[in-house]
Design a protein around this motif. Structure first.
Motif, PDB file in Angstrom:
ATOM      1  N   PRO A 140       0.824  -1.213   0.000  1.00 40.62           N
ATOM      2  CA  PRO A 140       0.000   0.000   0.000  1.00 40.62           C
ATOM      3  C   PRO A 140       0.857   1.261   0.000  1.00 40.62           C
ATOM      4  O   PRO A 140       2.074   1.159  -0.168  1.00 40.62           O
ATOM      5  CB  PRO A 140      -0.780  -0.138   1.310  1.00 40.62           C
ATOM      6  CG  PRO A 140       0.192  -0.851   2.209  1.00 40.62           C
ATOM      7  CD  PRO A 140       0.976  -1.787   1.325  1.00 40.62           C
ATOM      8  N   SER A 141       0.221   2.405   0.222  1.00 39.71           N
ATOM      9  CA  SER A 141       0.933   3.679   0.221  1.00 39.71           C
ATOM     10  C   SER A 141       1.318   4.075   1.642  1.00 39.71           C
ATOM     11  O   SER A 141       0.454   4.314   2.483  1.00 39.71           O
ATOM     12  CB  SER A 141       0.056   4.777  -0.391  1.00 39.71           C
ATOM     13  OG  SER A 141       0.605   6.058  -0.132  1.00 39.71           O
ATOM     14  N   GLY A 142       2.613   4.161   1.899  1.00 46.03           N
ATOM     15  CA  GLY A 142       3.077   4.553   3.224  1.00 46.03           C
ATOM     16  C   GLY A 142       2.669   5.967   3.580  1.00 46.03           C
ATOM     17  O   GLY A 142       2.301   6.261   4.725  1.00 46.03           O
ATOM     18  N   HIS A 143       2.743   6.880   2.599  1.00 47.37           N
ATOM     19  CA  HIS A 143       2.340   8.267   2.849  1.00 47.37           C
ATOM     20  C   HIS A 143       0.857   8.354   3.225  1.00 47.37           C
ATOM     21  O   HIS A 143       0.486   9.082   4.149  1.00 47.37           O
ATOM     22  CB  HIS A 143       2.616   9.127   1.612  1.00 47.37           C
ATOM     23  CG  HIS A 143       4.059   9.444   1.406  1.00 47.37           C
ATOM     24  ND1 HIS A 143       5.000   8.487   1.063  1.00 47.37           N
ATOM     25  CD2 HIS A 143       4.740  10.627   1.477  1.00 47.37           C
ATOM     26  CE1 HIS A 143       6.186   9.068   0.944  1.00 47.37           C
ATOM     27  NE2 HIS A 143       6.058  10.361   1.192  1.00 47.37           N
ATOM     28  N   ALA A 144       0.034   7.610   2.494  1.00 50.20           N
ATOM     29  CA  ALA A 144      -1.402   7.625   2.783  1.00 50.20           C
ATOM     30  C   ALA A 144      -1.692   7.017   4.149  1.00 50.20           C
ATOM     31  O   ALA A 144      -2.547   7.511   4.894  1.00 50.20           O
ATOM     32  CB  ALA A 144      -2.163   6.872   1.692  1.00 50.20           C
ATOM     33  N   VAL A 145      -0.984   5.948   4.481  1.00 50.63           N
ATOM     34  CA  VAL A 145      -1.196   5.267   5.761  1.00 50.63           C
ATOM     35  C   VAL A 145      -0.886   6.196   6.933  1.00 50.63           C
ATOM     36  O   VAL A 145      -1.694   6.372   7.843  1.00 50.63           O
ATOM     37  CB  VAL A 145      -0.324   3.996   5.842  1.00 50.63           C
ATOM     38  CG1 VAL A 145      -0.171   3.542   7.284  1.00 50.63           C
ATOM     39  CG2 VAL A 145      -0.934   2.873   5.020  1.00 50.63           C
ATOM     40  N   LEU A 146       0.294   6.804   6.918  1.00 54.22           N
ATOM     41  CA  LEU A 146       0.723   7.611   8.057  1.00 54.22           C
ATOM     42  C   LEU A 146      -0.087   8.883   8.219  1.00 54.22           C
ATOM     43  O   LEU A 146      -0.474   9.250   9.338  1.00 54.22           O
ATOM     44  CB  LEU A 146       2.211   7.951   7.914  1.00 54.22           C
ATOM     45  CG  LEU A 146       3.178   6.775   8.047  1.00 54.22           C
ATOM     46  CD1 LEU A 146       4.611   7.229   7.819  1.00 54.22           C
ATOM     47  CD2 LEU A 146       3.057   6.123   9.420  1.00 54.22           C
TER      48      LEU A 146
END
Length: 282
Positions: free
Chosen positions: A181-187
């Motif tokens: 998945p997207s780390g930026h979106a997750v955090l």
């Protein structure tokens, strides 16, 4: 003689005062350390609790899983079209927003901000702020590790590689195969959801969530992730935060939700500064 006795009394009073201040300072440090170790224990326990939740899923939870899967597959089916749409409209997005998406989702910036929230609560003795900091740190740790592991296992090709939405290279290793998945979106969505939970008004929640989803959207514009990647990242963040927050309800008196925790069971990790263990609560 009276002057000597008076002077000795003043000296004794000053000495006792100094000892009292020293004891107070020592006690204050001990209290801070006690709070810190308790909170860090809850950070690790929160991570363990979140990871253990699928074991205790009920029927409603599987309904949510089914709905999430259906929406993700729907977005997956139009990933190519959505990519073209975002690329065609990228020039309409200010560079300031694109830059914000990158910096806000970087792990070092994220942990710097969440750490500042926690330390502020710790040193001001604000339990609610401490709890918020613990929730931020625990959720970011749980989602951050999970998304890194998933990226490696799935090895989905990023849009910018031009290999298509169906190209996967499990354990591929290179940066081009770390789309899902997207780390930026997750955090960033993790932070937004935690902060939004502090408020009841949607006039406040709305802008917070808007700020939280922006980095995920910018990553689609930058062709780093597919739309389905970003959506599932947001869902992952939401459920991890909800799970850990329920766990923290029984750890802190200062609450901002009324969820009952009487029937919670969990597999947890304990941390008390000089001891680490595993505890099953039921």
């Amino acid at each position: 003689m009276k002057k000597i006795i008076y002077g000795l009394c003043l000296l004794a009073a000053w000495t006792l005062s100094g000892q009292s201040n020293s004891n107070s300072f020592t006690q204050s440090n001990q209290s801070l350390w006690k709070d810190f170790t308790y909170d860090m224990g809850n950070v690790f326990q929160g991570v363990g609790y979140a990871y253990s939740r699928p074991i205790y899923w009920q029927q409603d939870d599987f309904y949510k899983l089914g709905a999430t899967t259906a929406i993700t597959l729907g977005l997956y089916s139009i990933d190519d079209q959505s990519r073209r749409y975002f690329v065609e409209h990228k020039e309409n997005v200010p560079n300031l927003i694109l830059d914000y998406g990158w910096y806000a989702g970087s792990p070092q910036n994220n942990y710097g901000a969440t750490g500042a929230v926690y330390l502020t609560g710790l040193f001001t003795r604000n339990e609610k702020l401490r709890r918020t900091g613990v929730l931020l740190l625990s959720s970011a740790t749980a989602t951050g590790f999970l998304q890194q592991l998933t990226k490696s296992v799935t090895g989905r090709a990023r849009p910018q590689t031009n290999l298509g939405k169906n190209h996967f290279k499990p354990f591929g290793g290179s940066a081009g195969y770390r789309s899902f998945p997207s780390g930026h979106a997750v955090l960033t969505f993790t932070n937004a959801h935690v902060i939004a939970k502090q408020f009841d008004s949607w006039w406040i929640k709305g802008p917070i969530y808007a700020i939280g989803v922006t980095p995920g959207l910018t990553r689609i514009y930058e062709e780093q992730h597919w739309a389905s990647d970003v959506f599932l990242s947001w869902v992952l963040s939401y459920f991890v935060v909800e799970s850990i927050d329920k766990y923290l309800d029984k750890k802190y008196e200062q609450k901002y939700n009324a969820t009952s925790t009487d029937d919670l069971t969990s597999l947890n990790f304990t941390f008390t500064g000089n001891r680490i263990g595993v505890v099953y609560s039921f």
